[in-house]
Write a protein that holds these residues in place. Structure first.
Motif, PDB file in Angstrom:
ATOM      1  N   TRP A 109       0.840  -1.210   0.000  1.00 49.71           N
ATOM      2  CA  TRP A 109       0.000   0.000   0.000  1.00 49.71           C
ATOM      3  C   TRP A 109       0.869   1.251   0.000  1.00 49.71           C
ATOM      4  CZ3 TRP A 109      -2.785  -2.439   4.720  1.00 49.71           C
ATOM      5  CH2 TRP A 109      -3.556  -3.533   4.298  1.00 49.71           C
ATOM      6  N   ARG A 110       1.928   1.233   0.790  1.00 47.96           N
ATOM      7  CA  ARG A 110       2.827   2.394   0.852  1.00 47.96           C
ATOM      8  C   ARG A 110       3.439   2.686  -0.511  1.00 47.96           C
ATOM      9  NH1 ARG A 110       7.118   1.850   5.680  1.00 47.96           N
ATOM     10  NH2 ARG A 110       5.843   0.853   7.273  1.00 47.96           N
ATOM     11  N   ILE A 111       3.968   1.641  -1.133  1.00 51.43           N
ATOM     12  CA  ILE A 111       4.679   1.854  -2.391  1.00 51.43           C
ATOM     13  C   ILE A 111       3.711   2.216  -3.517  1.00 51.43           C
ATOM     14  CG2 ILE A 111       4.739  -0.503  -3.353  1.00 51.43           C
ATOM     15  CD1 ILE A 111       7.852   0.041  -3.650  1.00 51.43           C
ATOM     16  N   ASN A 112       2.480   1.689  -3.456  1.00 54.38           N
ATOM     17  CA  ASN A 112       1.446   2.129  -4.394  1.00 54.38           C
ATOM     18  C   ASN A 112       1.219   3.630  -4.269  1.00 54.38           C
ATOM     19  OD1 ASN A 112       0.645  -0.082  -5.907  1.00 54.38           O
ATOM     20  ND2 ASN A 112      -1.276  -0.391  -4.844  1.00 54.38           N
ATOM     21  N   ASP A 144      -5.033  -0.995  -6.631  1.00 49.43           N
ATOM     22  CA  ASP A 144      -4.945  -0.049  -7.746  1.00 49.43           C
ATOM     23  C   ASP A 144      -5.908  -0.498  -8.851  1.00 49.43           C
ATOM     24  OD1 ASP A 144      -3.935   1.112 -10.320  1.00 49.43           O
ATOM     25  OD2 ASP A 144      -2.398   1.948  -9.009  1.00 49.43           O
ATOM     26  N   LYS A 145      -6.666   0.430  -9.414  1.00 51.57           N
ATOM     27  CA  LYS A 145      -7.666   0.065 -10.423  1.00 51.57           C
ATOM     28  C   LYS A 145      -7.058  -0.602 -11.649  1.00 51.57           C
ATOM     29  CE  LYS A 145     -11.813   2.793  -9.656  1.00 51.57           C
ATOM     30  NZ  LYS A 145     -12.767   3.768 -10.211  1.00 51.57           N
ATOM     31  N   ARG A 146      -5.792  -0.285 -11.932  1.00 53.67           N
ATOM     32  CA  ARG A 146      -5.147  -0.902 -13.088  1.00 53.67           C
ATOM     33  C   ARG A 146      -5.069  -2.415 -12.958  1.00 53.67           C
ATOM     34  NH1 ARG A 146       0.267   2.474 -13.004  1.00 53.67           N
ATOM     35  NH2 ARG A 146      -0.307   2.495 -10.791  1.00 53.67           N
ATOM     36  N   SER A 164     -14.914  -1.027  -6.410  1.00 56.84           N
ATOM     37  CA  SER A 164     -14.639   0.294  -6.979  1.00 56.84           C
ATOM     38  C   SER A 164     -14.457   0.223  -8.485  1.00 56.84           C
ATOM     39  CB  SER A 164     -13.384   0.893  -6.331  1.00 56.84           C
ATOM     40  OG  SER A 164     -13.054   2.141  -6.895  1.00 56.84           O
ATOM     41  N   ALA A 165     -13.903  -0.907  -8.957  1.00 61.01           N
ATOM     42  CA  ALA A 165     -13.667  -1.098 -10.392  1.00 61.01           C
ATOM     43  C   ALA A 165     -14.885  -1.678 -11.117  1.00 61.01           C
ATOM     44  CB  ALA A 165     -12.456  -2.004 -10.590  1.00 61.01           C
ATOM     45  N   GLY A 166     -15.977  -1.916 -10.380  1.00 62.91           N
ATOM     46  CA  GLY A 166     -17.207  -2.396 -11.000  1.00 62.91           C
ATOM     47  C   GLY A 166     -17.382  -3.900 -11.036  1.00 62.91           C
ATOM     48  N   LEU A 167     -16.429  -4.641 -10.443  1.00 61.59           N
ATOM     49  CA  LEU A 167     -16.535  -6.093 -10.414  1.00 61.59           C
ATOM     50  C   LEU A 167     -17.415  -6.530  -9.244  1.00 61.59           C
ATOM     51  CD1 LEU A 167     -13.672  -5.314 -11.763  1.00 61.59           C
ATOM     52  CD2 LEU A 167     -13.054  -7.681 -11.286  1.00 61.59           C
ATOM     53  N   LYS A 168     -17.888  -7.763  -9.293  1.00 59.79           N
ATOM     54  CA  LYS A 168     -18.564  -8.352  -8.149  1.00 59.79           C
ATOM     55  C   LYS A 168     -17.501  -8.973  -7.240  1.00 59.79           C
ATOM     56  CE  LYS A 168     -22.964  -9.234 -10.453  1.00 59.79           C
ATOM     57  NZ  LYS A 168     -23.975 -10.245 -10.849  1.00 59.79           N
ATOM     58  N   ALA A 169     -17.821  -9.070  -5.963  1.00 54.64           N
ATOM     59  CA  ALA A 169     -16.804  -9.551  -5.025  1.00 54.64           C
ATOM     60  C   ALA A 169     -17.438 -10.358  -3.905  1.00 54.64           C
ATOM     61  CB  ALA A 169     -16.026  -8.373  -4.441  1.00 54.64           C
TER      62      ALA A 169
END
Length: 238
Positions: free
Chosen positions: A51-54, A161-163, A196-201
Motif C-alpha cells: 500500500w505504501r509503495i502504491n 490499484d484500479k489498473r 470500486s472497479a465495477g466487479l462483483k466480489a
C-alpha cells in the motif's frame, strides 16, 4: 478471447493458501513462543508495504517486499535474521497449506467447469505464484482447475490499484463487462478495490465478524461467505 462462462478470480495468499502455516517454519528458527506473532507481523508489513509503495507511485516486486517485511518483523521483535534463515523462510512460501474448505471448493470448480472459468489473481510475481501453487501439498495437484495465473508484476503496481482489476478483465476477456467477473478474497482491501472497479466480489469472512470495513460504505461485498466453497455456491446461484 471473450468467454460466456462465469469468471471467478481467486486471491491466493490469505484466501486459498494460508500464510499462517509459515509459523511452523518460523518456529524452527525462533521457537514456538514467537512464531505466531512473527507470522502475523510479517504478513502485516507485507501488505502495508504494497500500500505504501502504491501511494508513492513506485514499485518493488512482491518477492522483494515480502523479504523486506520479514526483516522488519524480526527487527521489531529484537531478533537477528541471517540471510541463510531469510532464504529458508522465503522458501516456505513454496509449501503453504490451504485453508480447510479449499478441497471442497476445488471439487465445486471441477463439477461446474462447463459454466465456470477460474483464475488465480495475485499480487505475487509469476515465479512466486507459480511456485506457491505447484509446490503446495493440497493445491498443487489441482493447479489445472485454473485457466491461468494472473499477476500484477508486469503492471508494476499492486491491488487495490484500479489498473490491476482492468488487467484482470483484459486477461479474462471481459473488458467493458466488469459485472460479469467475480473476485473472491479474504482481504477487505481487495474487495473494496474490486467493487470500486465495477466487479462483483465475495468476501471470505473466516472470523465470522461480517463486513466491518468502513473505508467506504458503498464499497461492500456482493457476497459474504464463511469459506471459499460457500462463496462459490453463492456465485453459482447469481
Amino acid at each position: 478471447m471473450a468467454t460466456n462462462k462465469r469468471v471467478i478470480a481467486f486471491d491466493l495468499y490469505g484466501t486459498l493458501l494460508s500464510t499462517e502455516s509459515i509459523a511452523h517454519e518460523l518456529a524452527k528458527v525462533y521457537g514456538e513462543d514467537k512464531a505466531q506473532s512473527l507470522a502475523a507481523l510479517w504478513r502485516r508489513y507485507q501488505l502495508e508495504y504494497t500500500w505504501r509503495i502504491n501511494s508513492m507511485g513506485e514499485y518493488k516486486s512482491f518477492s522483494e517486499i515480502t523479504r523486506n517485511a520479514l526483516h522488519h518483523a524480526t527487527a521489531e521483535h529484537g531478533l537477528a535474521l541471517s540471510e541463510k534463515d531469510a532464504d529458508a523462510l522465503m522458501r516456505s512460501y513454496d509449501s503453504l497449506h490451504v485453508f480447510p474448505e479449499i478441497p471442497s471448493a476445488l471439487k465445486l470448480l471441477e463439477e461446474n467447469s462447463d459454466s465456470v472459468e477460474a483464475y488465480v489473481f495475485s499480487n505475487g510475481t509469476d515465479e512466486m505464484v507459480g511456485n506457491s501453487i505447484r509446490t503446495s501439498p493440497e493445491l498443487g495437484p489441482h493447479a489445472g482447475r485454473f485457466k491461468s495465473l494472473i499477476t500484477v508484476h508486469g503492471l508494476k503496481c499492486f491491488k487495490p490499484d484500479k489498473r490491476t482489476y482492468s488487467h484482470l478483465l483484459e486477461q479474462a476477456g471481459k473488458q467493458g463487462n466488469p459485472s460479469e467477473v467475480w473476485v473472491v478474497s479474504a482481504n477487505p482491501f481487495d474487495i473494496a478495490g474490486s467493487r470500486s472497479a465495477g466487479l462483483k466480489a465475495a468476501f471470505i469472512d473466516r472470523a465470522g465478524k461480517g463486513w466491518i470495513d468502513r473505508l467506504d460504505p458503498k464499497r461492500t461485498p456482493s457476497v459474504v461467505a464463511s469459506g471459499v466453497d460457500e462463496a462459490i455456491k453463492s456465485i453459482l446461484k447469481d
